[in-house]
Design a protein around this motif. Structure first.
Motif, PDB file in Angstrom:
ATOM      1  N   SER A 225      -3.300  -5.444   9.997  1.00 51.47           N
ATOM      2  CA  SER A 225      -4.738  -5.580   9.759  1.00 51.47           C
ATOM      3  C   SER A 225      -5.496  -5.262  11.049  1.00 51.47           C
ATOM      4  CB  SER A 225      -5.050  -6.975   9.228  1.00 51.47           C
ATOM      5  OG  SER A 225      -6.381  -7.059   8.754  1.00 51.47           O
TER       6      SER A 225
ATOM      7  N   ARG B  26      -8.676  -4.496   1.176  1.00 52.68           N
ATOM      8  CA  ARG B  26      -9.253  -5.002   2.425  1.00 52.68           C
ATOM      9  C   ARG B  26      -9.241  -3.915   3.493  1.00 52.68           C
ATOM     10  NH1 ARG B  26      -9.995 -10.135   3.357  1.00 52.68           N
ATOM     11  NH2 ARG B  26     -10.926  -9.823   1.300  1.00 52.68           N
TER      12      ARG B  26
ATOM     13  N   ASP C 195      -4.124  -2.171  -1.454  1.00 49.67           N
ATOM     14  CA  ASP C 195      -4.898  -2.856  -0.413  1.00 49.67           C
ATOM     15  C   ASP C 195      -6.370  -2.461  -0.528  1.00 49.67           C
ATOM     16  OD1 ASP C 195      -5.922  -4.018   1.880  1.00 49.67           O
ATOM     17  OD2 ASP C 195      -4.297  -3.326   3.180  1.00 49.67           O
TER      18      ASP C 195
ATOM     19  N   ALA D  94      -1.207  -1.875   7.786  1.00 53.81           N
ATOM     20  CA  ALA D  94      -2.552  -1.998   7.198  1.00 53.81           C
ATOM     21  C   ALA D  94      -3.617  -1.885   8.277  1.00 53.81           C
ATOM     22  CB  ALA D  94      -2.686  -3.324   6.454  1.00 53.81           C
TER      23      ALA D  94
ATOM     24  N   THR E 143      -5.544   2.013   1.721  1.00 45.87           N
ATOM     25  CA  THR E 143      -4.393   2.814   2.133  1.00 45.87           C
ATOM     26  C   THR E 143      -4.819   4.118   2.799  1.00 45.87           C
ATOM     27  OG1 THR E 143      -3.390   1.947   0.102  1.00 45.87           O
ATOM     28  CG2 THR E 143      -2.130   3.566   1.341  1.00 45.87           C
TER      29      THR E 143
ATOM     30  N   HIS F 162       1.860   0.327   4.784  1.00 43.94           N
ATOM     31  CA  HIS F 162       0.604   0.033   4.085  1.00 43.94           C
ATOM     32  C   HIS F 162       0.874  -0.284   2.619  1.00 43.94           C
ATOM     33  CE1 HIS F 162      -3.661   0.745   5.590  1.00 43.94           C
ATOM     34  NE2 HIS F 162      -3.815   0.045   4.484  1.00 43.94           N
TER      35      HIS F 162
ATOM     36  N   PRO G 282      -1.056  -5.719  -2.091  1.00 48.61           N
ATOM     37  CA  PRO G 282      -2.396  -5.887  -1.529  1.00 48.61           C
ATOM     38  C   PRO G 282      -2.350  -5.922  -0.005  1.00 48.61           C
ATOM     39  CG  PRO G 282      -1.558  -7.991  -2.266  1.00 48.61           C
ATOM     40  CD  PRO G 282      -0.511  -6.969  -2.610  1.00 48.61           C
ATOM     41  N   HIS G 283      -3.379  -6.491   0.604  1.00 47.86           N
ATOM     42  CA  HIS G 283      -3.459  -6.474   2.069  1.00 47.86           C
ATOM     43  C   HIS G 283      -2.296  -7.218   2.721  1.00 47.86           C
ATOM     44  CE1 HIS G 283      -5.397  -5.773   5.842  1.00 47.86           C
ATOM     45  NE2 HIS G 283      -5.603  -7.046   6.088  1.00 47.86           N
TER      46      HIS G 283
END
Length: 677
Positions: free
Chosen positions: A540, A622, A620, A563, A625, A616, A651-652
């Motif tokens: 993230s 948030r 996702d 991510a 990708t 990734h 997801p994230h």
């Protein structure tokens, strides 16, 4: 079941993944690792061993304080399954009489006691739809009380034990029909999936029925709520939609359960949340953000007198990020991070908060759970060398007693020592804190490879959690390979006060980058890190910083970005919380284009020479990708060694156990390939 597998007698076949490489499709080393582990590694900590560490929630103490319930979660991985299974456990508050309350192939979670402490409620989707059940504390068959055809959210039992209130959305028959007829196109921002507030009697009527009652329904989504002590009213959060970006728009209303009459009690331009009634029902405590409602700004505890709706802010907490636990007499208990640990504070009505409990080592959380009487509290506690377990304590003494035994039988493998270290930032001399994990059986003075692991957020923080737990970064397995790991909390992190947390506004990639590089320099100066064997990785915002690092320096032999943000302009228009970027860059990209471009890793991509692994999730929202694809395509075009793995349905935060296991192995393989053992 994966729990029955071991490297000595079984091989786990991992699913095929979408892999992108700058040269060709490569076979996964990790898919064979369970079978090909060298004999010397079988006595060391591995990702497979981390998958055996159960996740344990904070204990929920009973109203009379005699009992506690909690949940334990473990992965289920076989030929066609990759999921987590959660069950409810119960014990006396001294840890005796421990038993597993729920069983089966479907998870049970969110346990809560009945008012008389004789039964436990829990939520489960064992019938295919999430419902609410009740089971006696001495075990037996669970009774389904709420069979809901739509989407069921959080629930709470009334203090008098007669009602269950829950947030839920009714089934949308038109939407379901559109799916069947392949007409399920969506108009963005139209028909949000808002939840209403409902109630159902705990006991059936004369006809054996439990009729549903819609208490609140409006042009908003109902979030967290709290029953008044007399069970006549409910204070509840609302926001325009359940979308993450609307979280800053939450307000608090109150409803009379019998009549359905509502009134606003905290509705301002700030964000109001976490309502908690006082034991006498005269006051409501809640959290209110700064008027700007920016995610990086501080929040305060507010005391509202319900009779006249007069409110006043109580003194600021140390980090200005309080999480309310509830009331104990005329004090409000809340939790907050402080450095690499968590603290329980008590806020009086007429003075500043004071620490009530902090572990002497390790940390607890998230949160502290009080029983309705305020006599007992439940929490989950862990330390870098101690796996998580559930604990209960009398509030008067704050001496937690372990009630669970989820992880006591884990193999006692060597585990690297983790210690808190400090250093000064090269940018401005700011004091920076972090966690340095040494290799297992480390010999003082020996220089070893170092992994710089960067947390997400930016307003996140590394804390003193168990390094052997399953997760994206297998810290204990890194240490078992002979590598040190530095987990830094640079400026922008939470747990160090509002000025520190907001010091990266308009400054991504500058002060935080200096803090991180200074931490690596400190590990080198300590004689721990080999300056010629460095790796960097993060997820993230940690992925963003990893992308940034490889465009600013070539000191790292390899990088792994999960991510990660790469292009802040396209990120602003495609992610689910664009206002977060507004907060950090003081405007939208079209108001501040130079800032967004300057702080985008892709704007400096021509400098990137570090071999990079990109991971990734395909689902996702948030950090979409596309951010990973943009970074991958640019590095590939430059001829920089790069590999990208995309995880479907993810997801994230990756959740499927097989994917989590694969990610752990990929990190190990990537570092081993470029740094060696």
């Amino acid at each position: 079941m994966f729990d029955k597998l071991s490297p000595r007698n079984a091989c786990l076949r991992l699913p095929r993944r979408r892999v992108h490489s700058d040269s060709c499709l490569l076979p996964s080393v990790s898919s064979l690792l369970v079978c090909l582990l060298p004999a010397a590694l079988l006595a060391q900590w591995t990702p497979e061993l981390s998958m055996k560490v159960k996740t344990v929630t904070a204990a929920v103490p009973s109203p009379d304080g005699r009992l506690a319930v909690w949940t334990e979660t473990h992965p289920v991985m076989d030929a066609e399954k990759s999921e987590s299974l959660t069950q409810v456990f119960l014990a006396h508050s001294d840890g005796s009489g421990r038993l597993q309350l729920t069983r089966g192939e479907k998870s049970a979670n969110a346990p809560a006691f009945s008012a008389d402490s004789a039964s436990v409620f829990f939520a489960s989707d064992r019938t295919g739809k999430r419902g609410i059940y009740r089971i006696p504390v001495d075990g037996g068959e669970a009774e389904q009380l709420v069979n809901w055809a739509g989407t069921l959210g959080n629930y709470a039992v009334s203090p008098n034990g007669k009602w269950i209130a829950f947030a839920a959305r009714e089934p949308d028959t038109a939407e379901e029909r559109a799916k069947r007829e392949k007409l399920d196109f969506r108009v963005i921002d139209e028909n949000p999936h808002n939840q209403s507030l409902w109630a159902i009697p705990v006991e059936p009527d004369a006809a054996g029925k439990r009729p549903f009652k819609k208490i609140v329904s409006g042009p908003y989504n109902v979030g967290a709520f709290d029953w008044s002590p007399d069970s006549r009213r409910i204070a509840y959060e609302t926001r325009p939609t359940p979308d993450a970006d609307d979280g800053r728009k939450s307000d608090i209303y109150e409803v009379e359960v019998e009549t359905g009459v509502t009134r606003p009690v905290a509705v301002t331009s700030a964000s109001e949340s976490q309502p908690k009634y006082s034991p006498d029902g005269r006051y409501l405590a809640f959290i209110r953000s700064n008027e700007s409602a920016k995610r990086i700004d501080g929040s305060r505890i507010v005391l509202l007198t319900l009779a006249g709706l007069k409110s006043r802010e109580l003194p600021a907490s140390p980090d200005e990020t309080p999480g309310l636990s509830g009331w104990v007499g005329n004090r409000i208990l809340f939790t907050e991070g402080r450095g690499t640990r968590s603290v329980v504070y008590a806020m009086p009505l007429d003075g500043p908060p004071a620490p009530l409990f902090q572990p002497t080592r390790g940390t607890f959380g998230p949160g502290l759970i009080l029983n309705r009487a305020g006599t007992h509290a439940g929490l989950s506690v862990q330390a870098p060398d101690q796996p998580v377990e559930a604990y209960v304590t009398e509030v008067a003494s704050m001496k937690p007693v372990r009630v669970s035994a989820a992880n006591v039988d884990l193999p006692k493998q060597p585990i690297g020592e983790t210690k808190v270290i400090h250093w000064k930032s090269s940018k401005d001399g700011k004091d920076i804190e972090g966690l340095l994990t040494l290799p297992a059986n480390y010999q003082a003075g020996k220089k070893v490879p170092l992994i710089l692991n960067i947390h997400g957020g930016p307003a996140g923080a590394f804390s003193e959690t168990f390094i052997g737990a399953s997760g994206l970064y297998p810290i204990a397995a890194f240490a078992a390979r002979g590598w040190a790991v530095l987990r830094a909390n640079p400026r922008g992190s939470t747990n160090y006060g509002l000025p520190f947390r907001s010091s990266n506004v308009d400054d991504w990639g500058s002060g935080d980058y200096a803090d991180l590089m200074s931490g690596v320099d400190a590990a080198i100066s300590m004689g721990v890190a080999d300056p010629n064997k460095l790796a960097v990785m993060g997820w993230s915002y940690g992925g963003y910083m990893t992308n940034w690092v490889v465009t600013q320096t070539n000191r790292f032999k390899c990088a792994a970005t999960g991510a990660g943000l790469s292009d802040l302009i396209s990120m602003w228009g495609t992610n689910d919380i664009p206002t977060t970027l507004d907060d950090y860059f003081e405007g939208t990209w079209y108001e501040q284009p130079d800032r967004y471009i300057k702080m985008s890793p892709l704007a400096h991509i021509q400098n990137a020479k570090t071999p990079t692994l990109i991971l990734h999730g395909e689902a996702d929202i948030r950090v979409p990708t596309s951010q990973g694809y943009e970074m991958y395509t640019a590095l590939k075009r430059l001829g920089t060694p790069v590999e990208m793995v995309v995880y479907p349905r993810t997801p994230h935060g990756p959740q499927e156990p097989k994917f989590v296991l694969d990610i752990m192995h990929r990190h190990l393989d990537w570092v081993s390939k470029h740094l060696g053992e």
